[in-house]
Design a protein around this motif. Structure first.
Motif, short mmCIF file in Angstrom:
data_model
loop_
_atom_site.label_atom_id
_atom_site.label_comp_id
_atom_site.label_asym_id
_atom_site.label_seq_id
_atom_site.Cartn_x
_atom_site.Cartn_y
_atom_site.Cartn_z
N VAL A 179 6.20 1.87 -1.57
CA VAL A 179 5.08 1.22 -0.89
C VAL A 179 5.53 0.72 0.48
N ILE A 180 4.54 0.36 1.28
CA ILE A 180 4.79 -0.33 2.54
C ILE A 180 4.16 -1.73 2.45
N GLU A 181 4.74 -2.65 3.16
CA GLU A 181 4.23 -4.03 3.18
C GLU A 181 3.44 -4.24 4.45
N VAL A 182 2.16 -4.57 4.31
CA VAL A 182 1.26 -4.81 5.44
C VAL A 182 0.97 -6.30 5.51
N ARG A 183 1.25 -6.90 6.67
CA ARG A 183 1.00 -8.32 6.87
C ARG A 183 -0.16 -8.51 7.82
N MET A 184 -1.14 -9.31 7.40
CA MET A 184 -2.30 -9.62 8.21
C MET A 184 -2.29 -11.11 8.55
N LEU A 185 -2.47 -11.43 9.80
CA LEU A 185 -2.46 -12.81 10.28
C LEU A 185 -3.83 -13.17 10.83
N VAL A 186 -4.35 -14.32 10.41
CA VAL A 186 -5.61 -14.86 10.91
C VAL A 186 -5.46 -16.37 11.04
N LEU B 34 0.83 -1.20 0.00
CA LEU B 34 0.00 0.00 0.00
C LEU B 34 0.87 1.25 0.00
N ASP B 35 0.18 2.38 -0.16
CA ASP B 35 0.84 3.67 -0.10
C ASP B 35 1.22 3.98 1.34
N HIS B 36 2.18 4.90 1.51
CA HIS B 36 2.62 5.26 2.86
C HIS B 36 1.52 5.95 3.66
N ARG B 37 0.49 6.47 3.00
CA ARG B 37 -0.59 7.14 3.69
C ARG B 37 -1.71 6.19 4.11
N ALA B 38 -1.49 4.90 4.04
CA ALA B 38 -2.52 3.93 4.41
C ALA B 38 -2.87 4.05 5.90
N PRO B 39 -4.16 4.03 6.27
CA PRO B 39 -4.58 4.16 7.68
C PRO B 39 -4.41 2.83 8.41
N ILE B 40 -3.30 2.66 9.06
CA ILE B 40 -2.97 1.37 9.68
C ILE B 40 -3.94 1.02 10.79
N GLU B 41 -4.22 1.98 11.68
CA GLU B 41 -5.13 1.69 12.80
C GLU B 41 -6.53 1.36 12.33
N THR B 42 -6.99 2.09 11.32
CA THR B 42 -8.32 1.79 10.77
C THR B 42 -8.34 0.41 10.13
N MET B 43 -7.28 0.05 9.42
CA MET B 43 -7.20 -1.28 8.82
C MET B 43 -7.14 -2.37 9.87
N ARG B 44 -6.45 -2.10 10.96
CA ARG B 44 -6.37 -3.09 12.04
C ARG B 44 -7.74 -3.37 12.64
N ALA B 45 -8.51 -2.30 12.84
CA ALA B 45 -9.87 -2.50 13.36
C ALA B 45 -10.76 -3.20 12.34
N LYS B 46 -10.58 -2.87 11.05
CA LYS B 46 -11.37 -3.53 10.01
C LYS B 46 -11.03 -5.01 9.91
N LEU B 47 -9.76 -5.35 10.07
CA LEU B 47 -9.37 -6.76 10.04
C LEU B 47 -10.03 -7.55 11.16
N ALA B 48 -10.06 -6.97 12.36
CA ALA B 48 -10.73 -7.64 13.47
C ALA B 48 -12.22 -7.82 13.19
N GLU B 49 -12.82 -6.82 12.54
CA GLU B 49 -14.24 -6.93 12.19
C GLU B 49 -14.48 -8.02 11.15
N ILE B 50 -13.61 -8.08 10.13
CA ILE B 50 -13.76 -9.12 9.09
C ILE B 50 -13.61 -10.51 9.69
N ALA B 51 -12.61 -10.68 10.56
CA ALA B 51 -12.41 -12.00 11.18
C ALA B 51 -13.57 -12.39 12.07
N ALA B 52 -14.10 -11.42 12.83
CA ALA B 52 -15.20 -11.74 13.74
C ALA B 52 -16.46 -12.15 12.99
#
Length: 374
Positions: A311-318, A272-290
């Motif tokens: 870019v930045i590399e964002v890793r999501m674990l589930v 993603l771009d450097h302006r990606a909202p990390i905290e918002t994405m973190r909360a969205k990931l928890a919502e998707i998993a739930a």
């Protein structure tokens, strides 16, 4: 048996007008003609008895069909040969055949008994449960040991059958005693088979793989479908079958995703771009998993694992309960997170930056040319 012997004696007396070979042939054929229909009637009756019972009893009756028929034929031929007016040479040959048939019957019964004992032992374990680690462990051990035992029984049966024949027995004894070139060639030829048998016993004891383990071999992902005496069948994700020798899993490295349990942690990477909202994405990931039925409720996490010039590399674990669900959950998280960013934060998607030089640039270069000429 006295009644049977009396009936056979009466039959021999009634056929006394025939030549000895015709009389013996008729007597033997008559015994087979009586025994085979009786066996068929008894077998069909047993099938009707167990038709309403479990699969174990139906398979048990089916497994004993061949050995029981061979046993009745051996007994019938033995009784007929004892009564028929055979010559000495023919009687010796027939007795030799009956002896080999008896040895084969004993080996067949031993193999059937091993299979029945295996089925009875494995009935308490189920592979179709979510946490089937213990079941896969016992299935792998017992199946490999069963095949090794059946192979050993077959070898012993063939060896004993050959040893009943005098010329073959003498040749085998002389070959083992001399240990000459033929024995060396045979040992070298049997080396791959013996190494796979030893590897199978080692796999049964140490269990680097089990039935229905999720593995990656030869850059292919699949499940261990079958472990035979000399090879392993891996069912790949696209329904292909990868067949590998047992020694492969002893001599070469491979990945086993379900070695200690069926649960797995799946990873999803986004750039993603450097302006990606990390905290918002973190909360969205928890919502998707739930909201997903595939998530087991254990692991959900999002981190920036790398940062580059563009870019930045964002890793999501589930985490999920097993390998298929982990794969589906990874795809679900990737799709929903990309859709969320497209709808809510399009600036977070990667883009290439470049500087645009306007129309004044050619004019500036034209003005600089006379100066350079002067």
């Amino acid at each position: 048996m006295p009644n049977v012997n009396a009936l056979l004696a009466d039959a021999v007396h009634a056929l006394a007008w025939l030549p000895w070979w015709a009389e013996s042939l008729v007597l033997i054929a008559g015994c087979c003609a009586v025994v085979l229909p009786l066996h068929g009637i008894a077998f069909r009756w047993m099938q009707r008895v167990v038709s309403g019972r479990s699969l174990f009893w139906r398979s048990l009756v089916a497994r004993t069909h061949g050995p029981s028929r061979l046993a009745l034929l051996t007994v019938a031929l033995g009784a007929a040969s004892a009564t028929a007016p055979l010559s000495w040479e023919v009687r010796i040959v027939l007795n030799q055949i009956l002896l080999i048939a008896f040895v084969a019957l004993v080996g067949w019964c031993c193999a059937t008994a091993i299979h029945i004992a295996t089925v009875i032992y494995l009935r308490r374990f189920k592979l179709d449960t979510e946490d089937n680690l213990l079941a896969r462990k016992h299935f792998t051990q017992i199946r490999i040991l069963e095949r090794a035992a059946v192979t050993l029984v077959a070898l012993v049966t063939v060896s004993v059958g050959l040893m009943t024949i005098e010329p073959v027995r003498q040749y085998g004894v002389s070959l083992l005693a001399s240990a000459g070139a033929a024995g060396l060639i045979l040992g070298l030829a049997m080396q791959p088979v013996l190494s796979n048998l030893v590897a199978g016993i080692q796999i049964a004891i140490t269990q680097p793989i089990r039935i229905e383990d999720a593995v990656i071999v030869e850059n292919e992902w699949g499940w261990v479908e079958e472990i035979n005496a000399t090879y392993v069948v891996v069912r790949l994700w696209d329904w292909r079958r990868l067949v590998l020798p047992l020694t492969y899993f002893i001599q070469k490295p491979f990945q086993n995703w379900t070695r200690d349990g069926a649960s797995l942690i799946g990873s999803v990477f986004l750039y993603l771009d450097h302006r990606a909202p990390i905290e918002t994405m973190r909360a969205k990931l928890a919502e998707i998993a739930a909201r997903s039925r595939l998530w087991d409720g254990n692991v959900v996490n999002l981190q920036v694992s790398d940062a580059r010039e563009s870019v930045i590399e964002v890793r999501m674990l589930v985490s999920a309960r097993n390998a298929p669900q982990a794969w589906d959950l990874r795809c679900e998280v990737r799709e929903k997170m990309i859709g969320f960013l497209q709808a809510e934060h399009p600036d977070a998607l990667p883009r290439h930056r470049s500087e645009w030089i306007g129309a004044e640039a050619p004019l500036r270069r034209a003005e600089e040319r006379p100066r350079r000429a002067a």
